[in-house]
Design an enzyme around this catalytic site. Structure first.
Site, PDB file in Angstrom:
ATOM      1  N   GLU A  57       8.956   5.932  13.681  1.00 19.24           N
ATOM      2  CA  GLU A  57       8.036   6.526  14.519  1.00 19.24           C
ATOM      3  C   GLU A  57       8.562   7.123  15.887  1.00 19.24           C
ATOM      4  O   GLU A  57       9.820   7.466  15.903  1.00 19.24           O
ATOM      5  CB  GLU A  57       7.431   4.983  15.175  1.00 19.24           C
ATOM      6  CG  GLU A  57       6.832   4.202  13.709  1.00 19.24           C
ATOM      7  CD  GLU A  57       6.074   2.889  14.215  1.00 19.24           C
ATOM      8  OE1 GLU A  57       6.374   2.375  15.339  1.00 19.24           O
ATOM      9  OE2 GLU A  57       5.147   2.634  13.423  1.00 19.24           O
ATOM     10  N   CYS A  66       5.274   9.169   8.463  1.00 15.67           N
ATOM     11  CA  CYS A  66       4.947   8.173   7.470  1.00 15.67           C
ATOM     12  C   CYS A  66       6.182   8.055   6.447  1.00 15.67           C
ATOM     13  O   CYS A  66       6.750   9.087   6.453  1.00 15.67           O
ATOM     14  CB  CYS A  66       3.725   7.963   6.845  1.00 15.67           C
ATOM     15  SG  CYS A  66       2.341   8.074   7.675  1.00 15.67           S
ATOM     16  N   GLU A  68       5.900   8.296   3.592  1.00 17.06           N
ATOM     17  CA  GLU A  68       5.974   9.339   2.467  1.00 17.06           C
ATOM     18  C   GLU A  68       6.396  10.706   2.860  1.00 17.06           C
ATOM     19  O   GLU A  68       6.991  11.487   2.180  1.00 17.06           O
ATOM     20  CB  GLU A  68       4.115   9.667   2.064  1.00 17.06           C
ATOM     21  CG  GLU A  68       3.589   8.433   1.404  1.00 17.06           C
ATOM     22  CD  GLU A  68       3.250   7.402   2.609  1.00 17.06           C
ATOM     23  OE1 GLU A  68       3.720   7.268   3.836  1.00 17.06           O
ATOM     24  OE2 GLU A  68       2.513   6.506   1.836  1.00 17.06           O
TER      25      GLU A  68
HETATM   26  N1  THU Z   1       2.443   4.388   7.457  1.00 16.62           N
HETATM   27  C1  THU Z   1       3.362   4.805   6.533  1.00 16.62           C
HETATM   28  O1  THU Z   1       4.431   4.933   6.521  1.00 16.62           O
HETATM   29  N2  THU Z   1       2.568   5.327   5.325  1.00 16.62           N
HETATM   30  C2  THU Z   1       1.221   5.075   5.124  1.00 16.62           C
HETATM   31  O2  THU Z   1       0.801   5.594   4.089  1.00 16.62           O
HETATM   32  C3  THU Z   1       0.388   4.452   6.176  1.00 16.62           C
HETATM   33  C4  THU Z   1       1.013   3.916   7.527  1.00 16.62           C
HETATM   34  C5  THU Z   1       3.121   3.928   8.882  1.00 16.62           C
HETATM   35  C6  THU Z   1       2.878   4.694   9.905  1.00 16.62           C
HETATM   36  C7  THU Z   1       3.368   3.900  11.158  1.00 16.62           C
HETATM   37  O3  THU Z   1       4.353   3.874  11.430  1.00 16.62           O
HETATM   38  C8  THU Z   1       2.860   2.605  10.654  1.00 16.62           C
HETATM   39  O4  THU Z   1       2.715   2.678   9.352  1.00 16.62           O
HETATM   40  C9  THU Z   1       1.577   1.914  11.166  1.00 16.62           C
HETATM   41  O5  THU Z   1       0.542   2.957  11.047  1.00 16.62           O
END
Ligand code: THU
Length: 146
Positions: A57, A66, A68
């Site tokens: 983040e 994310c 991914e």
């Molecule tokens: N997040 C992911 O890492 N992958 C996803 O497919 C969904 C959301 C993360 C982004 C953020 O840091 C946290 O989850 C909350 O949205």
């Protein structure tokens, strides 16, 4: 963990529990001080390599990566290839559905018929992103314009 030495052709050829364990370990490395929602992802590449990633983040929230995203970075930096099987977990180790943007990201790097462990069971990339926009559309447009 044992990994596939070639593209697995069926869901039963994949050790989903082991792959989820890698995703859970990656989740433990997440940098998620704002949402406090750690995510880990793991996948098998066409050459059998295991790649993984966690969410990272940022104080400027929209810049957040994310899990991914870092998984795809791991894939490319490790020599490339395509993804044949993927899973993703939340902070409790439960399977998490990739967000819409990340389905597009995964599609770009997917092998044909890539499998995902989802909240609805094992699905293909085409099932979780039907009628996807991808490199083929760009190629077709270019061909039509020539
Ligand atoms: N997040 C992911 O890492 N992958 C996803 O497919 C969904 C959301 C993360 C982004 C953020 O840091 C946290 O989850 C909350 O949205």
């Amino acid at each position: 963990m044992s990994s596939a030495s070639e593209s697995p052709s069926s869901a039963s050829a994949i050790d989903w529990d082991a792959l989820r364990s890698v995703a859970t370990a990656a989740m433990g490395k997440a940098y998620a001080p704002y949402s406090k929602y750690p995510v880990g992802a793991a996948a098998i590449a066409t050459d059998g390599r295991i790649v993984s990633g966690c969410n990272i983040e940022n104080a400027s929230y929209g810049v957040t990566l994310c899990a991914e995203c870092s998984l795809v970075t791991d894939l490319i930096m490790g020599g490339g290839g395509r993804l044949v099987a993927f899973t993703c977990v939340d902070g409790n180790g439960n399977v998490l559905m990739p967000c819409g943007r990340c389905r597009q990201l995964l599609f770009e790097h997917s092998d044909a018929g890539m499998l995902l462990e989802t909240v609805s069971g094992i699905r293909t990339i085409d099932q979780v992103l039907p009628d996807a926009f991808g490199p083929r559309q760009l190629d077709e447009y270019k061909a039509d314009s020539e």
